[in-house]
Design a protein around this motif. Structure first.
Motif, PDB file in Angstrom:
ATOM      1  N   VAL A 137      75.268 -46.711  45.146  1.00 42.88           N
ATOM      2  CA  VAL A 137      73.913 -47.209  44.407  1.00 42.88           C
ATOM      3  C   VAL A 137      74.088 -48.728  44.250  1.00 42.88           C
ATOM      4  O   VAL A 137      75.105 -49.347  43.674  1.00 42.88           O
ATOM      5  N   GLY A 138      72.796 -49.540  44.284  1.00 37.94           N
ATOM      6  CA  GLY A 138      72.931 -50.920  44.132  1.00 37.94           C
ATOM      7  C   GLY A 138      73.006 -51.632  45.385  1.00 37.94           C
ATOM      8  O   GLY A 138      72.547 -52.764  45.549  1.00 37.94           O
ATOM      9  N   ASP A 139      73.690 -51.025  46.366  1.00 40.87           N
ATOM     10  CA  ASP A 139      73.726 -51.740  47.896  1.00 40.87           C
ATOM     11  C   ASP A 139      72.345 -51.948  48.396  1.00 40.87           C
ATOM     12  O   ASP A 139      71.474 -51.154  48.300  1.00 40.87           O
ATOM     13  N   GLN A 140      72.075 -53.146  49.228  1.00 36.90           N
ATOM     14  CA  GLN A 140      71.121 -53.474  49.839  1.00 36.90           C
ATOM     15  C   GLN A 140      70.941 -52.864  51.274  1.00 36.90           C
ATOM     16  O   GLN A 140      71.919 -52.371  51.956  1.00 36.90           O
ATOM     17  N   ILE A 141      69.616 -52.450  51.755  1.00 35.47           N
ATOM     18  CA  ILE A 141      69.588 -52.025  52.889  1.00 35.47           C
ATOM     19  C   ILE A 141      67.962 -52.492  53.582  1.00 35.47           C
ATOM     20  O   ILE A 141      67.216 -52.667  52.892  1.00 35.47           O
ATOM     21  N   GLN A 142      68.245 -52.854  54.654  1.00 33.99           N
ATOM     22  CA  GLN A 142      66.978 -53.331  55.578  1.00 33.99           C
ATOM     23  C   GLN A 142      66.075 -52.317  55.920  1.00 33.99           C
ATOM     24  O   GLN A 142      66.543 -51.254  56.689  1.00 33.99           O
ATOM     25  N   LEU A 143      64.889 -52.288  55.714  1.00 31.55           N
ATOM     26  CA  LEU A 143      63.727 -51.200  55.986  1.00 31.55           C
ATOM     27  C   LEU A 143      62.609 -51.705  56.590  1.00 31.55           C
ATOM     28  O   LEU A 143      62.207 -52.762  56.547  1.00 31.55           O
ATOM     29  N   THR A 144      62.174 -50.738  57.668  1.00 31.20           N
ATOM     30  CA  THR A 144      60.841 -50.783  58.283  1.00 31.20           C
ATOM     31  C   THR A 144      60.074 -49.324  57.899  1.00 31.20           C
ATOM     32  O   THR A 144      60.394 -48.553  57.417  1.00 31.20           O
ATOM     33  N   GLY A 145      58.505 -49.826  58.481  1.00 32.63           N
ATOM     34  CA  GLY A 145      57.834 -48.772  58.341  1.00 32.63           C
ATOM     35  C   GLY A 145      56.365 -48.706  57.501  1.00 32.63           C
ATOM     36  O   GLY A 145      56.112 -50.064  57.282  1.00 32.63           O
ATOM     37  N   PRO A 146      55.744 -47.839  57.102  1.00 32.47           N
ATOM     38  CA  PRO A 146      56.092 -46.630  57.484  1.00 32.47           C
ATOM     39  C   PRO A 146      55.448 -46.086  58.931  1.00 32.47           C
ATOM     40  O   PRO A 146      54.890 -46.811  59.537  1.00 32.47           O
ATOM     41  N   VAL A 147      56.175 -45.091  59.604  1.00 31.52           N
ATOM     42  CA  VAL A 147      55.851 -44.600  60.792  1.00 31.52           C
ATOM     43  C   VAL A 147      55.437 -43.226  60.843  1.00 31.52           C
ATOM     44  O   VAL A 147      55.962 -42.356  60.183  1.00 31.52           O
TER      45      VAL A 147
END
Ligand SMILES: Cc1cc2nc3c(=O)[nH]c(=O)nc-3n(C[C@H](O)[C@H](O)[C@H](O)COP(=O)(O)OP(=O)(O)OC[C@H]3O[C@@H](n4cnc5c(N)ncnc54)[C@H](O)[C@@H]3O)c2cc1C
Ligand SMILES: NC(=O)c1ccc[n+]([C@@H]2O[C@H](COP(=O)([O-])OP(=O)(O)OC[C@H]3O[C@@H](n4cnc5c(N)ncnc54)[C@H](OP(=O)(O)O)[C@@H]3O)[C@@H](O)[C@H]2O)c1
Length: 322
Positions: A137-147
């Motif tokens: 919880v709290g960690d960053q994450i690189q995201l794309t989308g939606p697909v």
């Protein structure tokens, strides 16, 4: 000479247009893990599968998706060759407005890929699934989308009934779609067919059981492939439920309102199509599958390579298998 079974196809759904690729891999957005928990029935399941919620508030992903679509994850770190990791797709398990209804919390259901290498017998750990499952919880994450623009509920969901057929994490998009239907007062009949190796591996099982208790028009059918239970005296694949639970499911299949959605393991669609061909009269089968009379007579010898040319699903069947 072969003839093709043709019947007027009733009940074709009108599908919505949804935006895709709002966030591209060249410029991913950064979300933050909001919650993460195992979602198997037991901690002693045969695999590790997590429900991971990600806060995307303030990014272009906020309020951007429809249940049934997927999003992309770019794992942190680099490949052994020093390159950035490639993106992996994960089905959205959240409803259209997200977990909190305000479009900020997107979710997936992710299974750790852990195996022995086929040749070297060294440990294989999937890059992205383990990255996602390791996050706190709290960690960053690189995201794309939606697909995704086809594996969706119709424009007016209340005009149809739904047979959702999943293996393993293939349940993810159905959780989101069912939550969307619940938000609309559960206007449709829904049958959720779920296949896992062991009972311990069932996902969101408490929730699905509770929905079955709460909503008269929701039924939940599990198929356990590697052991038996008191309710299920022989091992089953998910498609076996179509004949085992014929009392509930065959009237649904006969209805012009019913749409079939299949998600999970690549290849599972073949068994579903074969079972439909075995249990449905030709005029009902034609609502879901277009197949020549010649092939229909040889259903035991169907192969996956016959899909989609010789075994062509109709617009009342939705398929997403990887
Ligand atoms: C539209 C879509 C939606 C998806 N939704 C979900 C979802 O909701 N949940 C989910 O968990 N997954 C989902 N997936 C799968 C997901 O994208 C990843 O493919 C999966 O998590 C594995 O990625 P990874 O990075 O962990 O594995 P990778 O590091 O990419 O490793 C996988 C590779 O390892 C190879 N491999 C696997 N086992 C072995 C072995 N024993 N020996 C040698 N090689 C091996 C495979 O051939 C494969 O090429 C989805 C895929 C798609 C296309
Ligand atoms: N949107 C998407 O496309 C999407 C979303 C989520 C997941 N997925 C994919 O879905 C798969 C889920 O795998 P998992 O590891 O989570 O599943 P799993 O827990 O291993 O469960 C799969 C179940 O399906 C059974 N099965 C195997 N072959 C089958 C067949 N031909 N027909 C019907 N059932 C069959 C298995 O039985 P046995 O093993 O006992 O034979 C097992 O009971 C992954 O490949 C993932 O990439 C796709």
């Amino acid at each position: 000479m072969s003839s093709t079974t043709t019947t007027d196809l009733a009940g074709i759904p009108e599908m919505p247009e949804v935006p895709q690729h709002l966030v591209k891999p060249v410029a991913p957005v950064v979300g933050r893990v909001h919650a993460t928990r195992l979602c198997t029935k037991s901690r002693k399941a045969s695999g590790f599968i997590r429900h991971v919620e990600i806060d995307v508030s303030g990014t272009a992903l906020e309020n951007s998706w429809t249940a049934g679509q997927s999003f992309g994850v770019i794992p942190a770190g680099q490949t052994p060759e020093g390159k950035s990791h490639k993106l992996r797709l994960y089905s959205i398990a959240a409803p259209t407005g997200g977990e909190t209804g305000d479009g900020t919390i997107i979710t997936t259901t992710v299974k750790r890929l852990v195996d022995e290498h086929w040749d070297s017998h060294k440990l294989v750990q999937g890059v992205c699934s383990n990255y996602l499952c390791d996050l706190n919880v709290g960690d960053q994450i690189q995201l794309t989308g939606p697909v995704g623009k086809r594996f969706l509920l119709p424009k007016d969901p209340s005009k149809h009934d739904y047979m959702f057929i999943a293996t393993g994490t293939g349940i993810a998009p159905f959780r989101g779609m069912i939550l969307d239907l619940i938000k609309q007062g559960m206007p449709s009949r829904v049958a959720m067919l779920m296949g896992t190796p062991y009972e311990t591996d069932l996902l969101y099982d408490d929730t699905l059981q509770a929905w079955q208790d709460e909503y008269e028009n929701f039924s939940y059918h599990t198929a356990i492939s590697r052991h038996t239970t008191t309710d299920q005296p022989r091992p089953l694949y998910v498609q076996d439920r179509l004949s085992e639970d014929a009392d509930t499911l065959q009237p649904m299949l006969a209805s012009e309102r019913t749409l079939i959605y299949i998600c999970g393991l690549a290849g599972m669609e073949l068994g579903v199509f074969q079972t439909l061909a075995r249990i449905l009269p030709p005029e009902q089968l034609a609502q879901y599958l277009t197949v020549s009379d010649e092939l229909l007579a040889d259903v035991d010898n169907w192969e996956r390579s016959m899909i989609p040319k010789q075994l062509k699903k109709t617009k009342r069947v939705f398929l997403e298998v990887y």
